[in-house]
Design a protein around this motif. Structure first.
Motif, PDB file in Angstrom:
ATOM      1  N   ARG A 169       0.840  -1.208   0.000  1.00  0.00           N
ATOM      2  CA  ARG A 169       0.000   0.000   0.000  1.00  0.00           C
ATOM      3  C   ARG A 169       0.871   1.252   0.000  1.00  0.00           C
ATOM      4  NH1 ARG A 169      -1.191   3.848   3.003  1.00  0.00           N
ATOM      5  NH2 ARG A 169       0.070   3.014   4.705  1.00  0.00           N
ATOM      6  N   TYR A 170       1.926   1.238   0.814  1.00  0.00           N
ATOM      7  CA  TYR A 170       2.852   2.367   0.884  1.00  0.00           C
ATOM      8  C   TYR A 170       3.551   2.563  -0.461  1.00  0.00           C
ATOM      9  CZ  TYR A 170       6.973   5.045   2.380  1.00  0.00           C
ATOM     10  OH  TYR A 170       7.972   5.979   2.502  1.00  0.00           O
ATOM     11  N   TYR A 171       3.931   1.477  -1.107  1.00  0.00           N
ATOM     12  CA  TYR A 171       4.559   1.547  -2.432  1.00  0.00           C
ATOM     13  C   TYR A 171       3.640   2.252  -3.427  1.00  0.00           C
ATOM     14  CZ  TYR A 171       6.025  -0.457  -6.998  1.00  0.00           C
ATOM     15  OH  TYR A 171       6.393  -0.665  -8.297  1.00  0.00           O
ATOM     16  N   ARG A 172       2.376   1.908  -3.415  1.00  0.00           N
ATOM     17  CA  ARG A 172       1.440   2.545  -4.335  1.00  0.00           C
ATOM     18  C   ARG A 172       1.320   4.042  -4.049  1.00  0.00           C
ATOM     19  NH1 ARG A 172      -1.431  -1.175  -7.286  1.00  0.00           N
ATOM     20  NH2 ARG A 172      -1.138  -3.359  -6.644  1.00  0.00           N
ATOM     21  N   GLU A 173       1.330   4.406  -2.787  1.00  0.00           N
ATOM     22  CA  GLU A 173       1.272   5.826  -2.426  1.00  0.00           C
ATOM     23  C   GLU A 173       2.504   6.567  -2.939  1.00  0.00           C
ATOM     24  OE1 GLU A 173       0.884   6.214   1.756  1.00  0.00           O
ATOM     25  OE2 GLU A 173      -1.223   5.548   1.805  1.00  0.00           O
ATOM     26  N   ARG A 174       3.677   5.986  -2.689  1.00  0.00           N
ATOM     27  CA  ARG A 174       4.923   6.642  -3.101  1.00  0.00           C
ATOM     28  C   ARG A 174       5.040   6.666  -4.626  1.00  0.00           C
ATOM     29  NH1 ARG A 174       6.359  10.129  -0.108  1.00  0.00           N
ATOM     30  NH2 ARG A 174       8.482  10.058  -0.967  1.00  0.00           N
ATOM     31  N   TRP A 175       4.547   5.658  -5.289  1.00  0.00           N
ATOM     32  CA  TRP A 175       4.550   5.602  -6.753  1.00  0.00           C
ATOM     33  C   TRP A 175       3.821   6.823  -7.324  1.00  0.00           C
ATOM     34  CZ3 TRP A 175       6.429   1.873 -10.287  1.00  0.00           C
ATOM     35  CH2 TRP A 175       5.931   1.963 -11.591  1.00  0.00           C
ATOM     36  N   GLU A 176       2.630   7.077  -6.809  1.00  0.00           N
ATOM     37  CA  GLU A 176       1.866   8.225  -7.289  1.00  0.00           C
ATOM     38  C   GLU A 176       2.511   9.535  -6.855  1.00  0.00           C
ATOM     39  OE1 GLU A 176      -2.387   8.159  -7.305  1.00  0.00           O
ATOM     40  OE2 GLU A 176      -2.442   6.009  -6.849  1.00  0.00           O
ATOM     41  N   HIS A 177       3.102   9.576  -5.663  1.00  0.00           N
ATOM     42  CA  HIS A 177       3.808  10.767  -5.197  1.00  0.00           C
ATOM     43  C   HIS A 177       4.907  11.181  -6.178  1.00  0.00           C
ATOM     44  CE1 HIS A 177       5.959  13.532  -2.501  1.00  0.00           C
ATOM     45  NE2 HIS A 177       7.062  12.875  -2.840  1.00  0.00           N
ATOM     46  N   HIS A 178       5.570  10.191  -6.772  1.00  0.00           N
ATOM     47  CA  HIS A 178       6.653  10.484  -7.713  1.00  0.00           C
ATOM     48  C   HIS A 178       6.145  10.700  -9.135  1.00  0.00           C
ATOM     49  CE1 HIS A 178      10.052  10.040  -4.995  1.00  0.00           C
ATOM     50  NE2 HIS A 178       9.493   8.954  -4.492  1.00  0.00           N
ATOM     51  N   GLY A 179       4.844  10.728  -9.315  1.00  0.00           N
ATOM     52  CA  GLY A 179       4.266  11.100 -10.597  1.00  0.00           C
ATOM     53  C   GLY A 179       4.139   9.995 -11.620  1.00  0.00           C
ATOM     54  N   HIS A 180       4.241   8.745 -11.187  1.00  0.00           N
ATOM     55  CA  HIS A 180       4.113   7.634 -12.127  1.00  0.00           C
ATOM     56  C   HIS A 180       2.649   7.245 -12.308  1.00  0.00           C
ATOM     57  CE1 HIS A 180       8.408   7.355 -11.759  1.00  0.00           C
ATOM     58  NE2 HIS A 180       8.355   6.991 -10.488  1.00  0.00           N
ATOM     59  N   ASP A 181       2.334   6.688 -13.445  1.00  0.00           N
ATOM     60  CA  ASP A 181       0.977   6.251 -13.766  1.00  0.00           C
ATOM     61  C   ASP A 181       0.643   4.988 -12.963  1.00  0.00           C
ATOM     62  OD1 ASP A 181      -1.396   5.354 -14.859  1.00  0.00           O
ATOM     63  OD2 ASP A 181      -0.775   5.685 -16.937  1.00  0.00           O
ATOM     64  N   PRO A 182      -0.434   5.000 -12.164  1.00  0.00           N
ATOM     65  CA  PRO A 182      -0.797   3.796 -11.396  1.00  0.00           C
ATOM     66  C   PRO A 182      -1.011   2.566 -12.267  1.00  0.00           C
ATOM     67  CG  PRO A 182      -2.043   5.698 -10.623  1.00  0.00           C
ATOM     68  CD  PRO A 182      -1.322   6.142 -11.870  1.00  0.00           C
ATOM     69  N   ALA A 183      -1.363   2.770 -13.515  1.00  0.00           N
ATOM     70  CA  ALA A 183      -1.590   1.624 -14.406  1.00  0.00           C
ATOM     71  C   ALA A 183      -0.296   0.876 -14.719  1.00  0.00           C
ATOM     72  CB  ALA A 183      -2.235   2.094 -15.706  1.00  0.00           C
ATOM     73  N   ASP A 184       0.853   1.493 -14.443  1.00  0.00           N
ATOM     74  CA  ASP A 184       2.135   0.865 -14.756  1.00  0.00           C
ATOM     75  C   ASP A 184       2.725   0.084 -13.584  1.00  0.00           C
ATOM     76  OD1 ASP A 184       2.070   1.916 -17.314  1.00  0.00           O
ATOM     77  OD2 ASP A 184       3.158   3.738 -16.744  1.00  0.00           O
ATOM     78  N   ILE A 185       2.040   0.044 -12.457  1.00  0.00           N
ATOM     79  CA  ILE A 185       2.557  -0.662 -11.286  1.00  0.00           C
ATOM     80  C   ILE A 185       2.585  -2.176 -11.542  1.00  0.00           C
ATOM     81  CG2 ILE A 185       1.906  -1.392  -8.936  1.00  0.00           C
ATOM     82  CD1 ILE A 185       1.155   1.456  -8.329  1.00  0.00           C
TER      83      ILE A 185
END
Length: 357
Positions: A213-229
């Motif tokens: 869950r934290y990874y997903r939060e930080r992913w979006e914080h850094h401006g990456h597209d959630p669809a690419d996770i």
């Protein structure tokens, strides 16, 4: 969903028989398991890296190079490359060479690694291990992408217009970040937009789900597209049998021996009984439908699209281990492949776009 078979090349007496294979035979077993994994249709085979007892996986590039020569389709993974212990220049040279020999079938899972003996061997401290891991990865990443690298490094001599050879086959290689209990690896993965692989083997689901869950939060914080996770997850054991009763009966001696080993060596005991282990751990033990249901339950919390299982027999007889893998591939994997999507990138060599004429 994609499936990996992974070994850390543990080398200790068999949990049930008490017999320890010679080192040479243990390595041959790893090679045979890799060939079997490709034969049965697994998507990847991973080899760990450890530099202490009871592991003999200190040279994963050597083992994976041999596996590359014996296989043609299956992707080859490290699980994990302990970059906190390694010179990133030397690591780059080894893995770039391996990737050429494997025709671009290499994926890396990196991590700081565990174990006090490893840290002492390489003179790494608990205080600097995460900084070493991050610095090594950043240098490794640049070496793979740039012809010349200048870097003011802390943990190895600084680089000035440094060249490393051979130049890579994949451009770039895919790097996953292995995560067990700490946020540092998760932060590093999210910062660079890299996939995450949750160890998911020691504890119940909650701490791993929290890190993802934290990874997903930080992913979006850094401006990456959630669809690419992309998230991968481990499992604490595997034995698939036609019925749950058969699975428990066969696996019980393995479980009891492992529990006794944990108590004897002072390791923390998280699951006191086989039934508790099957219910609350990530172990995939039971009938095909039970295993399917458990992976679905974890997927609801993790959203993972890659699942690893143990490549080793780990106390099972060779015939039972093979039968379990065959049943997994014939009755479990097809359902999960249909129900759960693949990662959001091709499962193929990452090669540069052809030049436009």
């Amino acid at each position: 969903m994609k499936f990996l078979a992974i070994t850390l090349i543990v080398h200790r007496p068999d949990p049930v028989t008490g017999v320890q294979k010679p080192t040479h035979d243990r390595f041959r077993e790893v090679l045979d398991n890799a060939v079997l994994a490709e034969e049965l249709g697994f998507d990847g085979f991973g080899v760990g890296e450890r530099h202490e007892r009871p592991f003999i996986s200190s040279a994963p590039t050597v083992v994976l190079s041999h596996i590359a020569a014996l296989t043609r389709r299956i992707r080859l993974f490290t699980a994990v490359t302990t970059l906190s212990l390694l010179d990133p220049v030397r690591a780059y040279e080894d893995y770039a060479t391996l990737d050429h020999l494997a025709d671009g079938r290499l994926d890396l899972i990196i991590g700081k690694g565990n174990g006090a003996a490893q840290r002492e061997l390489f003179q790494v401290t608990p205080e600097d291990q995460w900084d070493r891991n991050a610095e090594s990865y950043e240098v490794f990443r640049r070496l793979w992408r740039q012809d010349k690298v200048t870097a003011d490094t802390r943990f190895r001599p600084p680089l000035k217009d440094a060249e490393a050879w051979p130049r890579p086959y994949q451009q770039p290689v895919r790097v996953w970040h292995g995560s067990a209990t700490s946020k540092e690896s998760v932060d590093l993965a999210a910062r660079y937009g890299d996939p995450l692989f949750s160890a998911n083997v020691t504890h119940p689901i909650e701490p791993y789900a929290e890190l993802i869950r934290y990874y997903r939060e930080r992913w979006e914080h850094h401006g990456h597209d959630p669809a690419d996770i992309a998230v991968g997850a481990g499992s604490a054991g595997l034995y698939v049998a036609p019925t749950s009763q058969q699975a428990l009966e066969v696996y019980r001696p393995v479980s009891e021996s492992n529990l006794a080993f944990q108590k004897r060596t002072g390791l923390p005991v998280v699951f006191e009984t086989l039934e508790d282990f099957v219910e609350r751990s990530s172990a995939l033990i039971g009938s095909p439908q039970q295993v399917i249901d458990k992976v679905h339950r974890y997927h609801e919390r993790f959203g993972h699209t890659v699942q690893h299982v143990q490549a080793d027999a780990s106390g099972l007889t060779g015939s039972r281990h093979r039968a379990s893998l065959e049943l997994f591939q014939s009755e479990v994997a097809p359902v999960l492949r249909k129900d759960i999507p693949d990662p959001p990138f091709p499962w193929a060599p990452v090669l540069p776009e052809p030049a436009q004429e």
